[in-house]
Design a protein around this motif. Structure first.
Motif, short mmCIF file in Angstrom:
data_model
loop_
_atom_site.label_atom_id
_atom_site.label_comp_id
_atom_site.label_asym_id
_atom_site.label_seq_id
_atom_site.Cartn_x
_atom_site.Cartn_y
_atom_site.Cartn_z
N GLY A 35 0.81 -1.21 0.00
CA GLY A 35 0.00 0.00 0.00
C GLY A 35 0.84 1.26 0.00
O GLY A 35 2.02 1.22 -0.37
N TRP A 36 0.20 2.34 0.42
CA TRP A 36 0.82 3.66 0.39
C TRP A 36 0.55 4.42 1.69
O TRP A 36 -0.57 4.42 2.20
CB TRP A 36 0.23 4.49 -0.76
N ASP A 37 1.58 5.07 2.16
CA ASP A 37 1.45 6.08 3.21
C ASP A 37 1.92 7.40 2.61
O ASP A 37 2.51 7.43 1.53
CB ASP A 37 2.32 5.75 4.42
N ARG A 38 1.69 8.47 3.35
CA ARG A 38 2.22 9.77 2.92
C ARG A 38 2.61 10.59 4.13
O ARG A 38 2.11 10.38 5.23
CB ARG A 38 1.21 10.53 2.06
N GLN A 39 3.49 11.55 3.87
CA GLN A 39 3.90 12.45 4.94
C GLN A 39 4.06 13.85 4.37
O GLN A 39 4.87 14.07 3.45
CB GLN A 39 5.21 11.99 5.59
N ALA A 40 3.28 14.76 4.91
CA ALA A 40 3.38 16.16 4.53
C ALA A 40 4.33 16.87 5.49
O ALA A 40 4.53 16.41 6.63
CB ALA A 40 2.00 16.81 4.58
N PRO A 41 4.91 17.98 5.09
CA PRO A 41 5.84 18.70 5.97
C PRO A 41 5.19 19.06 7.30
O PRO A 41 4.08 19.61 7.35
CB PRO A 41 6.17 19.96 5.16
N GLY A 42 5.88 18.71 8.38
CA GLY A 42 5.40 19.06 9.72
C GLY A 42 4.27 18.20 10.23
O GLY A 42 3.70 18.48 11.29
N LYS A 43 3.93 17.16 9.48
CA LYS A 43 2.83 16.28 9.89
C LYS A 43 3.31 14.86 10.01
O LYS A 43 4.30 14.47 9.37
CB LYS A 43 1.69 16.36 8.87
N PRO A 44 2.62 14.05 10.82
CA PRO A 44 3.03 12.63 10.93
C PRO A 44 2.66 11.85 9.67
O PRO A 44 1.78 12.26 8.90
CB PRO A 44 2.22 12.13 12.13
N ARG A 45 3.34 10.74 9.48
CA ARG A 45 3.01 9.87 8.35
C ARG A 45 1.62 9.29 8.58
O ARG A 45 1.26 8.91 9.70
CB ARG A 45 4.05 8.77 8.22
N GLU A 46 0.86 9.18 7.50
CA GLU A 46 -0.50 8.67 7.62
C GLU A 46 -0.80 7.66 6.52
O GLU A 46 -0.22 7.69 5.44
CB GLU A 46 -1.52 9.81 7.54
N LEU A 47 -1.73 6.78 6.82
CA LEU A 47 -2.19 5.80 5.84
C LEU A 47 -2.92 6.50 4.70
O LEU A 47 -3.77 7.37 4.92
CB LEU A 47 -3.15 4.81 6.49
N VAL A 48 -2.57 6.11 3.48
CA VAL A 48 -3.35 6.53 2.32
C VAL A 48 -4.25 5.38 1.86
O VAL A 48 -5.47 5.52 1.81
CB VAL A 48 -2.43 6.97 1.17
N ALA A 49 -3.63 4.25 1.56
CA ALA A 49 -4.41 3.10 1.09
C ALA A 49 -3.58 1.84 1.24
O ALA A 49 -2.35 1.90 1.17
CB ALA A 49 -4.82 3.28 -0.37
N SER A 50 -4.26 0.73 1.44
CA SER A 50 -3.57 -0.54 1.55
C SER A 50 -4.39 -1.64 0.92
O SER A 50 -5.63 -1.55 0.84
CB SER A 50 -3.24 -0.87 3.01
N SER A 51 -3.68 -2.69 0.51
CA SER A 51 -4.30 -3.83 -0.15
C SER A 51 -3.67 -5.10 0.38
O SER A 51 -2.44 -5.27 0.30
CB SER A 51 -4.07 -3.73 -1.67
N THR A 52 -4.48 -6.00 0.92
CA THR A 52 -3.94 -7.27 1.38
C THR A 52 -3.80 -8.23 0.20
O THR A 52 -4.28 -7.96 -0.91
CB THR A 52 -4.84 -7.91 2.44
N HIS A 53 -3.22 -9.38 0.44
CA HIS A 53 -3.02 -10.36 -0.61
C HIS A 53 -4.35 -10.91 -1.12
O HIS A 53 -4.43 -11.45 -2.22
CB HIS A 53 -2.14 -11.50 -0.11
N THR A 54 -5.42 -10.74 -0.31
CA THR A 54 -6.76 -11.18 -0.74
C THR A 54 -7.59 -10.01 -1.22
O THR A 54 -8.81 -10.10 -1.33
CB THR A 54 -7.50 -11.87 0.42
N ASP A 55 -6.92 -8.88 -1.49
CA ASP A 55 -7.58 -7.68 -2.03
C ASP A 55 -8.56 -7.03 -1.05
O ASP A 55 -9.50 -6.35 -1.47
CB ASP A 55 -8.29 -7.97 -3.36
N ASP A 56 -8.35 -7.25 0.23
CA ASP A 56 -9.06 -6.41 1.20
C ASP A 56 -8.41 -5.04 1.17
O ASP A 56 -7.19 -4.92 1.26
CB ASP A 56 -8.95 -7.01 2.61
N LEU A 57 -9.22 -4.01 1.03
CA LEU A 57 -8.72 -2.66 0.85
C LEU A 57 -9.05 -1.78 2.06
O LEU A 57 -10.09 -1.96 2.71
CB LEU A 57 -9.33 -2.03 -0.41
N ASP A 58 -8.16 -0.83 2.32
CA ASP A 58 -8.38 0.12 3.38
C ASP A 58 -7.88 1.47 2.90
O ASP A 58 -6.87 1.55 2.18
CB ASP A 58 -7.64 -0.30 4.65
#
Length: 117
Positions: A35-58
């Motif tokens: 999946g993907w995380d992101r981090q903006a300047p001055g902010k903590p890293r956050e979840l963007v999107a994730s995919s499990t091996h069975t295509d469960d998405l978040d």
């Protein structure tokens, strides 16, 4: 060792779209949650999107309904389709993977996405 190579970042327009890709090597793709995380300047890293091996998405709350994650198993690649971009989406985006058998986390080097008119 799992290697993750990101591409597709750059400058996007407010209301526009960008697509990121992350190609994995060094492991059977089906063994990875990815999946993907992101981090903006001055902010903590956050979840963007994730995919499990069975295509469960978040998805992170701030991108739900705008971003879509999907896999191309033939090419060991995961994509992040980003629509209706806003300046708040400006960040460094990191591809991440969790190897389910080895129980190890891996990260790409990160790719800059800037949303500005």
């Amino acid at each position: 060792q799992v290697k993750l190579v990101e591409s597709g970042g750059g400058l996007g327009q407010p209301g526009g779209s960008l697509r990121l890709s992350c190609t994995a090597s060094g492991s059977i793709f089906s063994l990875l949650n990815i999946g993907w995380d992101r981090q903006a300047p001055g902010k903590p890293r956050e979840l963007v999107a994730s995919s499990t091996h069975t295509d469960d998405l978040d998805y992170g709350d701030s991108v739900k309904g705008r971003f879509t994650i999907f896999r191309d198993r033939a090419n060991n690649t995961v994509y992040l389709q980003m629509n209706n971009l806003t300046p708040e989406d400006t960040a460094v985006y990191y591809c991440k993977a969790y190897h389910r058998l080895r129980r190890e986390h891996f990260w790409g080097q990160g790719i800059q996405v800037t949303v500005s008119s």
